[in-house]
Design an enzyme around this catalytic site. Structure first.
Site, PDB file in Angstrom:
ATOM      1  NE  ARG A   1      -3.583  -2.149   2.848  1.00 15.36           N
ATOM      2  CZ  ARG A   1      -3.329  -3.268   3.519  1.00 15.36           C
ATOM      3  NH1 ARG A   1      -2.135  -3.440   4.094  1.00 15.36           N
ATOM      4  NH2 ARG A   1      -4.238  -4.218   3.639  1.00 15.36           N
TER       5      ARG A   1
ATOM      6  CE  LYS B   1      -6.432  -0.788   4.817  1.00 12.01           C
ATOM      7  NZ  LYS B   1      -7.760  -1.130   4.242  1.00 12.01           N
TER       8      LYS B   1
ATOM      9  CG  HIS C   1      -5.221   0.577  -3.979  1.00 13.96           C
ATOM     10  ND1 HIS C   1      -4.546   0.573  -2.780  1.00 13.96           N
ATOM     11  CD2 HIS C   1      -6.205  -0.341  -3.835  1.00 13.96           C
ATOM     12  CE1 HIS C   1      -5.113  -0.281  -1.948  1.00 13.96           C
ATOM     13  NE2 HIS C   1      -6.116  -0.861  -2.562  1.00 13.96           N
TER      14      HIS C   1
ATOM     15  NE  ARG D   1      -3.296  -3.571  -1.297  1.00 15.84           N
ATOM     16  CZ  ARG D   1      -2.729  -4.335  -0.358  1.00 15.84           C
ATOM     17  NH1 ARG D   1      -1.416  -4.458  -0.312  1.00 15.84           N
ATOM     18  NH2 ARG D   1      -3.470  -4.973   0.526  1.00 15.84           N
TER      19      ARG D   1
ATOM     20  CG  HIS E   1      -6.154  -8.646   1.522  1.00 19.10           C
ATOM     21  ND1 HIS E   1      -6.322  -9.095   0.222  1.00 19.10           N
ATOM     22  CD2 HIS E   1      -6.090  -7.291   1.423  1.00 19.10           C
ATOM     23  CE1 HIS E   1      -6.359  -8.067  -0.607  1.00 19.10           C
ATOM     24  NE2 HIS E   1      -6.215  -6.971   0.091  1.00 19.10           N
TER      25      HIS E   1
ATOM     26  CE1 TYR F   1      -6.593  -7.048  -6.762  1.00 15.22           C
ATOM     27  CE2 TYR F   1      -6.555  -8.200  -4.665  1.00 15.22           C
ATOM     28  CZ  TYR F   1      -6.476  -7.026  -5.390  1.00 15.22           C
ATOM     29  OH  TYR F   1      -6.292  -5.833  -4.743  1.00 15.22           O
TER      30      TYR F   1
END
Length: 301
Positions: free
Chosen positions: A147, A171, A240, A243, A266, A275
């Site tokens: 990210r 995150k 992004h 990514r 994730h 994806y």
């Protein structure tokens, strides 16, 4: 006051990033202003009911706020009322039966492998400090799936050249290790050499500006947007997208879904599985090129 307490809870107990806390703050303050406009300047969560929330949703949609944004605001509001329930400030959650507007989730934009190869291996980067840095920014985002916030948060101490491992803080301050290949390692070493020679090594940050300060998120966005503009067929140009391109390329080349999940940081496979739809769309395009597919008509539609 209650909103501030909730934001402090997110920041200090849940370890949410400043960016996420600001997003929650914006959504909740917007809801507070709406409630005050309906209730003579009063905002008392205990008397807010489902009808007020539904009216707010209608108001947002009338203002042409997208369903995606409305659902994000509802998510913020649901978290806020869960907090209030936990603190026993409210006895009933007015959002327990609220359903947000339906959205059609678009497939992620990504760059085709051939276009990325041409961009990264071409002569579109200068050989000075900024040129070497910008080249590495594009390469690292595409090679690792980082990210933007994770990229600018890398410190020199996070890079282990001997083990070819990168420590990344994602995150909620979750850390993960990402391996990097020999080609990326060479670019990283070349960048640090130029950086230390032309800028100096006083900063702890890996990616810096010419004045030695940490590279900003806005600068990364501008670097990526400028370079991806060299691909005229690309509809969207942002960090992004790189990514997304990393994840799509990994799956197209045989990587397991769970491995890609771990590399991306994730929390669930659901976020990564989008994806697989992207790669399936690519497979359909390849199949359409087959003469039997052309003869047969609308495969997969």
């Amino acid at each position: 006051m209650l909103i501030d307490d909730f934001l402090n809870y997110l920041r200090y107990e849940r370890n949410y990033s400043d960016y996420t806390v600001k997003a929650y703050s914006k959504d909740l303050n917007q809801f507070e202003e709406y409630v005050k406009s309906c209730q003579e300047g009063v905002f008392v969560p205990d008397i807010i009911d489902a009808d007020i929330v539904r009216d707010w949703i209608v108001c947002l949609l009338d203002e042409k706020i997208s369903p995606v944004s409305v659902n994000r605001k509802l998510s913020s509001l649901k978290s806020f009322f869960k907090f209030l329930m936990k603190q026993k400030i409210v006895s009933v959650n007015p959002l327990r039966l609220i359903v947000g507007p339906k959205t059609k989730k678009p497939l992620p934009y990504f760059v085709k492998e051939g276009d990325m190869e041409a961009l990264l291996d071409g002569d579109g980067f200068d050989e000075d400090f900024e040129g070497v840095r910008d080249h590495l920014v594009i390469e690292m985002l595409y090679d690792t799936g980082l990210r933007r916030s994770e990229l600018i948060g890398i410190k020199d101490a996070d890079v282990d050249f001997d083990a070819s491992l990168l420590k990344v803080t994602g995150k909620r301050n979750k850390q993960r290790l990402i391996p990097f290949a020999e080609g990326l390692k060479d670019l990283m070493l070349a960048y640090t050499e130029v950086r230390n020679r032309e800028v100096g090594a006083q900063s702890e940050w890996f990616f810096v500006r010419k004045n030695g300060q940490q590279l900003s998120a806005g600068m990364v966005y501008n670097i990526v947007k400028k370079k991806l503009s060299d691909i005229p067929t690309l509809a969207k140009r942002s960090p992004h997208v790189l990514r997304h391109s990393f994840a799509t390329s990994m799956l197209n080349n045989g990587a397991e879904l769970n491995a890609v999940k771990e590399l991306l940081g994730h929390s669930s496979l659901a976020s990564t599985s989008v994806y697989t739809h992207t790669t399936f769309e690519e497979l359909k395009k390849v199949y359409h090129a087959h003469p039997r597919a052309k003869k047969g008509g609308n495969y997969g539609n």
